[in-house]
Design a protein around this motif. Sequence first.
Motif, PDB file in Angstrom:
ATOM      1  N   VAL A  61      -5.329 -94.801  -3.136  1.00  0.00           N
ATOM      2  CA  VAL A  61      -5.401 -96.210  -2.776  1.00  0.00           C
ATOM      3  C   VAL A  61      -4.895 -96.386  -1.350  1.00  0.00           C
ATOM      4  CG1 VAL A  61      -4.719 -98.551  -3.428  1.00  0.00           C
ATOM      5  CG2 VAL A  61      -4.928 -96.782  -5.197  1.00  0.00           C
ATOM      6  N   TYR A  62      -5.667 -97.116  -0.552  1.00  0.00           N
ATOM      7  CA  TYR A  62      -5.310 -97.359   0.848  1.00  0.00           C
ATOM      8  C   TYR A  62      -5.386 -98.848   1.123  1.00  0.00           C
ATOM      9  CZ  TYR A  62      -5.908 -92.371   1.197  1.00  0.00           C
ATOM     10  OH  TYR A  62      -5.789 -91.024   0.992  1.00  0.00           O
ATOM     11  N   GLY A  63      -4.456 -99.305   1.926  1.00  0.00           N
ATOM     12  CA  GLY A  63      -4.433-100.707   2.314  1.00  0.00           C
ATOM     13  C   GLY A  63      -4.734-100.850   3.791  1.00  0.00           C
ATOM     14  N   ALA A  64      -5.409-101.936   4.126  1.00  0.00           N
ATOM     15  CA  ALA A  64      -5.651-102.296   5.524  1.00  0.00           C
ATOM     16  C   ALA A  64      -4.690-103.433   5.851  1.00  0.00           C
ATOM     17  CB  ALA A  64      -7.091-102.733   5.722  1.00  0.00           C
ATOM     18  N   PHE A  65      -3.905-103.234   6.878  1.00  0.00           N
ATOM     19  CA  PHE A  65      -2.874-104.198   7.241  1.00  0.00           C
ATOM     20  C   PHE A  65      -3.214-104.849   8.577  1.00  0.00           C
ATOM     21  CE2 PHE A  65      -0.978-101.276   4.315  1.00  0.00           C
ATOM     22  CZ  PHE A  65      -0.136-102.057   3.539  1.00  0.00           C
ATOM     23  N   VAL A  66      -3.126-106.170   8.605  1.00  0.00           N
ATOM     24  CA  VAL A  66      -3.307-106.947   9.821  1.00  0.00           C
ATOM     25  C   VAL A  66      -2.004-107.704  10.032  1.00  0.00           C
ATOM     26  CG1 VAL A  66      -4.601-108.806  10.924  1.00  0.00           C
ATOM     27  CG2 VAL A  66      -5.794-107.146   9.467  1.00  0.00           C
ATOM     28  N   ASN A  67      -1.380-107.504  11.180  1.00  0.00           N
ATOM     29  CA  ASN A  67      -0.077-108.115  11.462  1.00  0.00           C
ATOM     30  C   ASN A  67       0.911-107.848  10.329  1.00  0.00           C
ATOM     31  OD1 ASN A  67      -1.060-109.169  13.910  1.00  0.00           O
ATOM     32  ND2 ASN A  67      -1.844-110.974  12.858  1.00  0.00           N
ATOM     33  N   GLN A  68       0.945-106.629   9.856  1.00  0.00           N
ATOM     34  CA  GLN A  68       1.863-106.164   8.811  1.00  0.00           C
ATOM     35  C   GLN A  68       1.574-106.710   7.418  1.00  0.00           C
ATOM     36  OE1 GLN A  68       3.669-103.665   9.880  1.00  0.00           O
ATOM     37  NE2 GLN A  68       3.077-104.108  11.986  1.00  0.00           N
ATOM     38  N   ALA A  69       0.524-107.529   7.270  1.00  0.00           N
ATOM     39  CA  ALA A  69       0.193-108.098   5.954  1.00  0.00           C
ATOM     40  C   ALA A  69      -1.015-107.368   5.370  1.00  0.00           C
ATOM     41  CB  ALA A  69      -0.119-109.587   6.085  1.00  0.00           C
ATOM     42  N   LEU A  70      -0.979-107.124   4.069  1.00  0.00           N
ATOM     43  CA  LEU A  70      -2.085-106.472   3.386  1.00  0.00           C
ATOM     44  C   LEU A  70      -3.296-107.398   3.397  1.00  0.00           C
ATOM     45  CD1 LEU A  70      -3.039-104.015   1.730  1.00  0.00           C
ATOM     46  CD2 LEU A  70      -2.226-105.219  -0.320  1.00  0.00           C
ATOM     47  N   ALA A  71      -4.388-106.930   4.030  1.00  0.00           N
ATOM     48  CA  ALA A  71      -5.583-107.758   4.181  1.00  0.00           C
ATOM     49  C   ALA A  71      -6.793-107.176   3.461  1.00  0.00           C
ATOM     50  CB  ALA A  71      -5.905-107.929   5.661  1.00  0.00           C
ATOM     51  N   GLY A  72      -6.689-105.924   3.023  1.00  0.00           N
ATOM     52  CA  GLY A  72      -7.802-105.287   2.328  1.00  0.00           C
ATOM     53  C   GLY A  72      -7.339-104.012   1.673  1.00  0.00           C
ATOM     54  N   ALA A  92      -9.360-109.594   1.703  1.00  0.00           N
ATOM     55  CA  ALA A  92      -8.868-110.956   1.494  1.00  0.00           C
ATOM     56  C   ALA A  92      -9.840-111.947   2.135  1.00  0.00           C
ATOM     57  CB  ALA A  92      -7.477-111.109   2.094  1.00  0.00           C
ATOM     58  N   HIS A  93     -10.018-113.087   1.497  1.00  0.00           N
ATOM     59  CA  HIS A  93     -10.973-114.083   1.979  1.00  0.00           C
ATOM     60  C   HIS A  93     -10.751-114.436   3.443  1.00  0.00           C
ATOM     61  CE1 HIS A  93     -11.755-115.394  -2.416  1.00  0.00           C
ATOM     62  NE2 HIS A  93     -12.626-114.508  -2.022  1.00  0.00           N
ATOM     63  N   ALA A  94      -9.520-114.540   3.858  1.00  0.00           N
ATOM     64  CA  ALA A  94      -9.210-114.921   5.245  1.00  0.00           C
ATOM     65  C   ALA A  94      -9.671-113.875   6.256  1.00  0.00           C
ATOM     66  CB  ALA A  94      -7.708-115.160   5.398  1.00  0.00           C
ATOM     67  N   HIS A  95      -9.948-112.656   5.802  1.00  0.00           N
ATOM     68  CA  HIS A  95     -10.324-111.576   6.718  1.00  0.00           C
ATOM     69  C   HIS A  95     -11.768-111.132   6.549  1.00  0.00           C
ATOM     70  CE1 HIS A  95      -6.274-111.077   8.275  1.00  0.00           C
ATOM     71  NE2 HIS A  95      -5.865-111.305   7.039  1.00  0.00           N
ATOM     72  N   ARG A  96     -12.525-111.813   5.705  1.00  0.00           N
ATOM     73  CA  ARG A  96     -13.936-111.457   5.538  1.00  0.00           C
ATOM     74  C   ARG A  96     -14.705-111.847   6.794  1.00  0.00           C
ATOM     75  NH1 ARG A  96     -14.795-112.661  -0.939  1.00  0.00           N
ATOM     76  NH2 ARG A  96     -13.187-111.162  -1.548  1.00  0.00           N
ATOM     77  N   GLY A  97     -15.644-111.002   7.157  1.00  0.00           N
ATOM     78  CA  GLY A  97     -16.446-111.246   8.352  1.00  0.00           C
ATOM     79  C   GLY A  97     -15.778-110.815   9.641  1.00  0.00           C
ATOM     80  N   THR A  98     -14.649-110.124   9.542  1.00  0.00           N
ATOM     81  CA  THR A  98     -13.920-109.706  10.748  1.00  0.00           C
ATOM     82  C   THR A  98     -14.126-108.231  11.089  1.00  0.00           C
ATOM     83  OG1 THR A  98     -11.922-109.071   9.538  1.00  0.00           O
ATOM     84  CG2 THR A  98     -12.090-111.386  10.258  1.00  0.00           C
ATOM     85  N   GLY A  99     -14.862-107.508  10.250  1.00  0.00           N
ATOM     86  CA  GLY A  99     -15.045-106.080  10.475  1.00  0.00           C
ATOM     87  C   GLY A  99     -14.080-105.214   9.685  1.00  0.00           C
TER      88      GLY A  99
END
Length: 174
Positions: A61-72, A92-99
């Motif tokens: 399991v791998y997490g994608a972190f944006v500004n230290q928060a788990l985003a995917g 996460a919905h807030a990060h959809r469409g961002t690549g």
Amino acid sequence: MRISAISEEAAQALDAESCFVVREVFNVSLAGKAFGLTVESVTPYLKTYASDEALDEDCSVYGAFVNQALAGKIVLSSTWNHLAQIEHLVVAHAHRGTGLAKSLIEFSKQWALDHHLQGIRLETQTNNVPACRLYAQCGFVLGGIDLYAYKTQADVSNEVAMYWYWFPEAIGGT
């Protein structure tokens, strides 16, 4: 953004994000060995994926972190036929469409190569058109469908499973 290994428990934080609104579905046809996909508009409805209670022992399991928060997150495993399998991919919905999803898929390609696997397989459904478009953009090809995979599950018995594959150029992929 950074991608790193996370625990199954940490990954569960994104389970509530595992939904989307279906506005169109694919109709699949077969001509020789090539699948044709046409899009049909449908009355919008919410598609929610049930949480996997427990992952298999061999899943990573791998997490994608944006500004230290788990985003995917992405859950990967290896299969009997020397392929990696994307078991679960959520953004996460807030990060959809961002690549971010594309970055997770690119990460999975490198993971497969690092584990000496010959490609990647994943399953989705004909009602997940945005994901299918993403997989095609990332070099995946539709390799099969299963009309009956969900027939015994009343709430999704009308869905058709789609199996997408990616192979490195060295063995016939993109």
